[in-house]
Design a protein around this motif. Structure first.
Motif, PDB file in Angstrom:
ATOM      1  N   VAL A 329      -8.051   5.698   1.488  1.00 53.18           N
ATOM      2  CA  VAL A 329      -7.350   4.419   1.317  1.00 53.18           C
ATOM      3  C   VAL A 329      -6.229   4.379   2.356  1.00 53.18           C
ATOM      4  N   PHE A 330      -6.086   3.241   3.071  1.00 53.18           N
ATOM      5  CA  PHE A 330      -5.136   3.134   4.179  1.00 53.18           C
ATOM      6  C   PHE A 330      -4.243   1.921   3.976  1.00 53.18           C
ATOM      7  N   VAL A 331      -2.957   2.187   3.900  1.00 57.43           N
ATOM      8  CA  VAL A 331      -1.991   1.115   3.613  1.00 57.43           C
ATOM      9  C   VAL A 331      -1.423   0.570   4.929  1.00 57.43           C
ATOM     10  N   HIS A 332      -1.413  -0.745   5.060  1.00 59.33           N
ATOM     11  CA  HIS A 332      -0.785  -1.404   6.215  1.00 59.33           C
ATOM     12  C   HIS A 332       0.249  -2.380   5.686  1.00 59.33           C
ATOM     13  N   LEU A 333       1.526  -2.088   5.923  1.00 59.36           N
ATOM     14  CA  LEU A 333       2.575  -3.045   5.545  1.00 59.36           C
ATOM     15  C   LEU A 333       3.107  -3.641   6.835  1.00 59.36           C
ATOM     16  N   TYR A 334       3.354  -4.947   6.811  1.00 58.29           N
ATOM     17  CA  TYR A 334       3.631  -5.663   8.049  1.00 58.29           C
ATOM     18  C   TYR A 334       5.105  -5.669   8.446  1.00 58.29           C
ATOM     19  N   GLY A 335       5.951  -5.060   7.626  1.00 61.27           N
ATOM     20  CA  GLY A 335       7.360  -4.961   8.004  1.00 61.27           C
ATOM     21  C   GLY A 335       8.144  -6.244   7.796  1.00 61.27           C
ATOM     22  N   LYS A 336       7.655  -7.104   6.892  1.00 55.04           N
ATOM     23  CA  LYS A 336       8.414  -8.334   6.603  1.00 55.04           C
ATOM     24  C   LYS A 336       9.469  -7.996   5.552  1.00 55.04           C
ATOM     25  N   LYS A 337      10.709  -8.343   5.852  1.00 56.04           N
ATOM     26  CA  LYS A 337      11.799  -7.936   4.954  1.00 56.04           C
ATOM     27  C   LYS A 337      11.831  -8.784   3.679  1.00 56.04           C
ATOM     28  N   GLN A 338      11.449 -10.049   3.813  1.00 54.54           N
ATOM     29  CA  GLN A 338      11.550 -10.968   2.674  1.00 54.54           C
ATOM     30  C   GLN A 338      10.163 -11.246   2.084  1.00 54.54           C
ATOM     31  N   THR A 339      10.072 -11.215   0.770  1.00 53.43           N
ATOM     32  CA  THR A 339       8.817 -11.607   0.115  1.00 53.43           C
ATOM     33  C   THR A 339       8.977 -12.979  -0.531  1.00 53.43           C
ATOM     34  N   LYS A 340       7.823 -13.667  -0.674  1.00 49.43           N
ATOM     35  CA  LYS A 340       7.758 -14.965  -1.379  1.00 49.43           C
ATOM     36  C   LYS A 340       6.419 -14.963  -2.109  1.00 49.43           C
ATOM     37  N   PRO A 341       6.278 -15.743  -3.167  1.00 47.97           N
ATOM     38  CA  PRO A 341       4.993 -15.774  -3.862  1.00 47.97           C
ATOM     39  C   PRO A 341       3.847 -16.112  -2.901  1.00 47.97           C
ATOM     40  N   GLY A 342       2.846 -15.251  -2.849  1.00 44.97           N
ATOM     41  CA  GLY A 342       1.656 -15.505  -2.029  1.00 44.97           C
ATOM     42  C   GLY A 342       1.810 -15.147  -0.563  1.00 44.97           C
ATOM     43  N   ARG A 343       2.993 -14.713  -0.104  1.00 45.66           N
ATOM     44  CA  ARG A 343       3.167 -14.376   1.312  1.00 45.66           C
ATOM     45  C   ARG A 343       2.349 -13.117   1.650  1.00 45.66           C
ATOM     46  N   LYS A 344       1.682 -13.137   2.802  1.00 48.83           N
ATOM     47  CA  LYS A 344       0.906 -11.966   3.231  1.00 48.83           C
ATOM     48  C   LYS A 344       1.873 -10.894   3.716  1.00 48.83           C
ATOM     49  N   MET A 345       1.984  -9.810   2.942  1.00 48.03           N
ATOM     50  CA  MET A 345       2.947  -8.752   3.267  1.00 48.03           C
ATOM     51  C   MET A 345       2.256  -7.521   3.852  1.00 48.03           C
ATOM     52  N   GLY A 346       0.957  -7.410   3.642  1.00 49.31           N
ATOM     53  CA  GLY A 346       0.230  -6.257   4.150  1.00 49.31           C
ATOM     54  C   GLY A 346      -1.213  -6.306   3.685  1.00 49.31           C
ATOM     55  N   HIS A 347      -1.953  -5.252   3.990  1.00 50.25           N
ATOM     56  CA  HIS A 347      -3.305  -5.124   3.423  1.00 50.25           C
ATOM     57  C   HIS A 347      -3.595  -3.652   3.233  1.00 50.25           C
ATOM     58  N   VAL A 348      -4.559  -3.373   2.364  1.00 53.73           N
ATOM     59  CA  VAL A 348      -4.970  -1.988   2.118  1.00 53.73           C
ATOM     60  C   VAL A 348      -6.470  -1.910   2.367  1.00 53.73           C
ATOM     61  N   THR A 349      -6.871  -0.951   3.195  1.00 56.58           N
ATOM     62  CA  THR A 349      -8.295  -0.767   3.496  1.00 56.58           C
ATOM     63  C   THR A 349      -8.822   0.435   2.723  1.00 56.58           C
ATOM     64  N   ILE A 350     -10.035   0.296   2.240  1.00 56.51           N
ATOM     65  CA  ILE A 350     -10.713   1.393   1.547  1.00 56.51           C
ATOM     66  C   ILE A 350     -12.020   1.618   2.306  1.00 56.51           C
ATOM     67  N   ILE A 351     -12.365   2.855   2.606  1.00 57.71           N
ATOM     68  CA  ILE A 351     -13.692   3.103   3.181  1.00 57.71           C
ATOM     69  C   ILE A 351     -14.447   4.064   2.263  1.00 57.71           C
ATOM     70  N   SER A 352     -15.729   3.816   2.107  1.00 59.63           N
ATOM     71  CA  SER A 352     -16.555   4.683   1.252  1.00 59.63           C
ATOM     72  C   SER A 352     -18.014   4.357   1.473  1.00 59.63           C
ATOM     73  N   ALA A 353     -18.873   5.354   1.323  1.00 58.68           N
ATOM     74  CA  ALA A 353     -20.318   5.126   1.426  1.00 58.68           C
ATOM     75  C   ALA A 353     -20.818   4.349   0.206  1.00 58.68           C
ATOM     76  N   GLU A 354     -20.066   4.388  -0.887  1.00 57.27           N
ATOM     77  CA  GLU A 354     -20.508   3.776  -2.155  1.00 57.27           C
ATOM     78  C   GLU A 354     -19.818   2.443  -2.390  1.00 57.27           C
ATOM     79  N   ARG A 355     -20.604   1.381  -2.478  1.00 59.76           N
ATOM     80  CA  ARG A 355     -20.047   0.055  -2.726  1.00 59.76           C
ATOM     81  C   ARG A 355     -19.242   0.019  -4.037  1.00 59.76           C
ATOM     82  N   GLN A 356     -19.754   0.702  -5.050  1.00 59.36           N
ATOM     83  CA  GLN A 356     -19.082   0.722  -6.355  1.00 59.36           C
ATOM     84  C   GLN A 356     -17.690   1.349  -6.244  1.00 59.36           C
ATOM     85  N   ASP A 357     -17.593   2.380  -5.413  1.00 61.62           N
ATOM     86  CA  ASP A 357     -16.313   3.065  -5.202  1.00 61.62           C
ATOM     87  C   ASP A 357     -15.324   2.097  -4.535  1.00 61.62           C
ATOM     88  N   LEU A 358     -15.816   1.302  -3.566  1.00 53.89           N
ATOM     89  CA  LEU A 358     -14.959   0.317  -2.884  1.00 53.89           C
ATOM     90  C   LEU A 358     -14.412  -0.683  -3.893  1.00 53.89           C
TER      91      LEU A 358
END
Ligand code: ADP
Length: 374
Positions: A329-358
């Motif tokens: 699991v790989f966390v990417h935070l975009y470095g935005k200091k302020q949050t607001k409802p629904g604002r894109k603050m980052g994303h997290v990637t998951i890699i796996s051979a198993e779709r169920q695991d994803l």
């Protein structure tokens, strides 16, 4: 060393700059906000408006190449720069077609690219006169983003919620799946197709919520997705990195929804999931290197990290340690200091051979990780 500029310094610019660190390139960013996610990662930051002719022209003059992280830029300035020899990718003409939803839909129709039937409404009076076209989706020609320029018009009573400005009125498609196809095109017209992506939207915020790649599609549907996406980039006649968003209906028919002529949220998983990421691919195009290998290393999913409802202010990441402790699991935070409802603050990637695991991990991440204010 080549000098390359990016118009816009948000999270897309930031991820472009992270990938640029692998190449001999001097990076320049133009953005209004000096505290933006890209400001401290580029070699030269210029504070200014990406929509102002003179600012964009002065920024681009003397650069070898120029690209964008958002469509809302001054295309006239890009055209002048292109005429003076700066390699602008995507080409300003392609950007002009895509930037305006009316022009974009006309482009699909003129190039026999299957898209939902539509009419053009210059104002609400025209929409009212076409009430028999409903149920439909009203899309404002310019200035809409992240669902803000889109209104579903089910019945005649809904028409007043529509846009009193040039718009596309598009027949409602019975969507079974929303798919994204990322494609890279270089100057020679060679293409590289990334595996397709299944997109799942948050119905409340109308933002991408969860995505998984490769998409689960019957071969016949996949071929249609690829053929339509190739037709889009062929018709646009521009090198670049493109995200084609498509609908698949219950009957397995495929329609192009819209195209972004830039790196895109639906390609973020390619950083860890694919041999060459969408960002790496774009640098190869900008720097005139061979295209990379878009094949998957492993299937991948991403979860968007969005500002929690009811929280507006300095961002705090609750549950971050639990997510960082998860495997593959790989966390990417975009470095935005302020949050607001629904604002894109980052994303997290998951890699796996198993779709169920994803899917299992994606749900756990959504449960744990919250962007709040303390
Ligand atoms: P945006 O550019 O704001 O993302 P889109 O054109 O992608 O706007 O529309 C947002 C969402 O609205 C789509 O992801 C889809 O769920 C829905 N939508 C758009 N057009 C149609 C349509 N013709 N039929 C059914 N749903 C649609």
């Amino acid at each position: 060393m080549k000098k390359v500029g990016i118009l816009g310094g948000g999270q897309l610019g930031r991820m472009m700059l992270q990938a640029a660190a692998n190449y001999p390139v001097e990076t320049h960013v133009l953005e209004n906000d000096a505290t933006c996610p890209s400001a401290h990662l580029c070699h030269h930051f210029v504070k200014g408006s990406i929509t102002d002719f003179e600012t964009v022209y002065q920024f681009g003059k003397g650069l070898d190449a120029l690209t964008i992280e958002i469509e809302a830029v001054n295309v006239d300035a890009l055209e002048k720069l292109e005429a003076e020899g700066v390699r602008v990718i995507p080409k300003p003409a392609a950007l002009r077609t895509i930037k305006n939803k009316v022009h974009q839909k006309e482009f699909y129709a003129n190039n026999s690219i299957k898209t939902a039937p539509f009419i053009i409404t210059k104002d609400l009076a025209v929409t009212r006169a076409n009430a028999s076209f409903l149920p439909a989706v009203h899309k404002i020609a310019e200035g809409g983003y992240d669902g803000k320029g889109v209104q579903v018009l089910e019945t005649e009573a809904d028409i007043e919620k529509g846009f009193d400005a040039p718009s596309v009125l598009e027949k409602m498609v019975t969507i079974d799946k929303e798919i994204a196809q990322m494609i890279a095109v270089n100057e020679k017209g060679e293409t590289a197709l990334f595996p397709t992506v299944d997109m799942v939207f948050d119905p409340r915020l109308n933002l991408l919520d969860f995505q998984i790649s490769p998409a689960q599609l019957p071969d016949a549907v996949l071929w249609k997705v690829e053929a339509l996406s190739l037709a889009v980039v062929k018709g646009l006649k521009s090198p670049g990195l493109f995200a084609v968003e498509l609908f698949v209906d219950k009957a397995g028919e495929v329609y192009v929804n819209e195209t972004a002529p830039r790196v895109h949220n639906s390609g973020h998983h390619t950083i860890e999931g694919n041999y060459s990421s969408q960002f790496d691919m774009l640098w190869r195009i900008l720097l005139e290197y061979p295209l990379g290998n878009p094949d998957p290393i492993l299937p991948a999913a991403i979860v968007n990290v969005l500002g929690a409802p009811g929280h507006d202010g300095p961002a705090y990441y609750e549950g971050l340690e639990e997510v960082l402790a998860m495997d593959q699991v790989f966390v990417h935070l975009y470095g935005k200091k302020q949050t607001k409802p629904g604002r894109k603050m980052g994303h997290v990637t998951i890699i796996s051979a198993e779709r169920q695991d994803l899917i299992y991990k994606a749900h756990r991440i959504k449960e744990y990780l919250k962007v709040i204010t303390k």
